[in-house]
Scaffold this motif. Structure first.
Motif, short mmCIF file in Angstrom:
data_model
loop_
_atom_site.label_atom_id
_atom_site.label_comp_id
_atom_site.label_asym_id
_atom_site.label_seq_id
_atom_site.Cartn_x
_atom_site.Cartn_y
_atom_site.Cartn_z
N VAL A 11 1.06 -1.12 0.05
CA VAL A 11 0.29 -0.10 -0.12
C VAL A 11 0.97 1.25 0.27
CG1 VAL A 11 -1.71 1.56 1.25
CG2 VAL A 11 -2.00 -0.81 1.30
N THR A 12 2.16 1.66 0.79
CA THR A 12 2.88 2.60 0.93
C THR A 12 4.18 1.58 0.51
OG1 THR A 12 3.32 1.85 3.15
CG2 THR A 12 1.49 3.15 2.54
N ARG A 65 -0.95 11.86 5.81
CA ARG A 65 -1.07 10.47 4.85
C ARG A 65 -0.39 9.59 5.29
NH1 ARG A 65 -5.99 8.57 3.62
NH2 ARG A 65 -5.27 7.76 1.19
N ALA A 66 0.40 10.10 4.96
CA ALA A 66 1.42 9.07 4.76
C ALA A 66 1.83 7.41 6.07
CB ALA A 66 3.10 9.20 4.40
N GLN A 67 1.96 8.17 6.61
CA GLN A 67 1.66 7.25 8.49
C GLN A 67 0.66 7.07 7.96
OE1 GLN A 67 1.75 11.32 10.68
NE2 GLN A 67 4.05 10.49 11.14
N ASP A 69 -1.01 5.69 6.08
CA ASP A 69 -0.89 4.54 5.13
C ASP A 69 -0.11 3.03 5.45
OD1 ASP A 69 -2.37 5.09 2.96
OD2 ASP A 69 -0.86 6.81 2.04
N GLN A 70 0.61 3.56 6.35
CA GLN A 70 1.25 2.88 6.99
C GLN A 70 0.43 1.76 7.61
OE1 GLN A 70 4.82 4.87 8.49
NE2 GLN A 70 6.03 4.54 7.02
N ARG A 72 -2.75 1.07 7.72
CA ARG A 72 -3.49 0.53 6.54
C ARG A 72 -2.60 -0.91 5.79
NH1 ARG A 72 -6.51 6.00 4.83
NH2 ARG A 72 -7.78 5.68 6.28
N GLU A 73 -1.36 -0.03 5.56
CA GLU A 73 -0.50 -1.76 4.96
C GLU A 73 -0.44 -2.48 6.32
OE1 GLU A 73 1.92 -3.34 3.22
OE2 GLU A 73 1.41 -1.33 1.75
N GLU A 110 -9.87 1.39 12.53
CA GLU A 110 -9.19 2.29 12.56
C GLU A 110 -10.51 3.22 13.31
OE1 GLU A 110 -8.51 5.25 8.86
OE2 GLU A 110 -7.86 3.42 8.75
#
Length: 129
Positions: A11-12, A65-67, A69-70, A72-73, A110
């Motif tokens: 995902v990331t 947003r990047a954190q 995504d982590q 969610r990964e 989440e």
């Protein structure tokens, strides 16, 4: 809390490490097996294993947003019983007691809170006997 996992769903482009504080960490042991009771009244127990279930909930945190995504990964990469390393009281700089565990099926949640805060809840399972 420190989580180390192998990103498999991509995902990331993250490194597979998450570090955050916990507001809930409750553990209990649960015996897995079956019980059979005959017509005569005799009861037979078959023991498979003992599992330690740990219910975890993170502190509310503001994420980029990047954190997000982590996180969610992590949920996607460990959703189907993949093993990962979990250290409830440790950090990357100061490990406490890292354990190899699995994510309980469908336990990752989440939660979005007011003020762009996020909170995550999940249950880990560790076979101890």
């Amino acid at each position: 809390m420190l989580i180390t996992f192998i990103p498999t769903r991509l995902v990331t482009g993250g490194d597979g490490k998450l570090e955050i504080g916990l507001q809930q960490y409750d553990s209990h042991d649960q015996a897995e097996g079956k019980e059979h009771k005959a017509l005569s009244g005799y009861t037979e127990h078959t023991a498979y294993r003992i599992e330690r279930h740990s219910i975890c909930r993170t502190l509310p945190v503001r994420l980029t947003r990047a954190q997000l995504d982590q996180w969610r990964e992590f949920a996607a990469s460990c959703a189907f019983g993949e093993f990962f390393t979990f250290d409830a009281l440790g950090t990357e700089a100061a490990p406490d007691n890292p354990q190899t565990v699995q994510l309980k099926f469908k336990s990752f949640k989440e939660k979005r809170l007011p003020g762009q805060l996020f909170e995550f809840g999940f249950t880990t399972i560790q076979v101890i006997a």
